[in-house]
Design a protein around this motif. Sequence first.
Motif: not given
Length: 69
Positions: A8-16, A28-41
């Motif tokens: 189950x993936x989340x992008x919200x750090x506070x919820x994670x 936690x890992x980072x991925x490039x989405x829409x030409x920016x880096x996003x952190x996925x939990x």
Amino acid sequence: MENNVLTFNLENKYLADALAFLGYRYYKYSTKMDNRIKTIYTFKRTPEFMAAFNGILELKKTNGQFYVE
């Protein structure tokens, strides 16, 4: 051997972090989405985890300052 763990993936750090406080470990890992880096939990998706996740959302809905459906 094939690993079939549902996640189950989340992008919200506070919820994670709230779920981590309840004892659910995330990766936690980072991925490039829409030409920016996003952190996925990422959490292991279990019935207990989903109950905790839904419980936190319900708590936010009833007691939180801001809630968007």
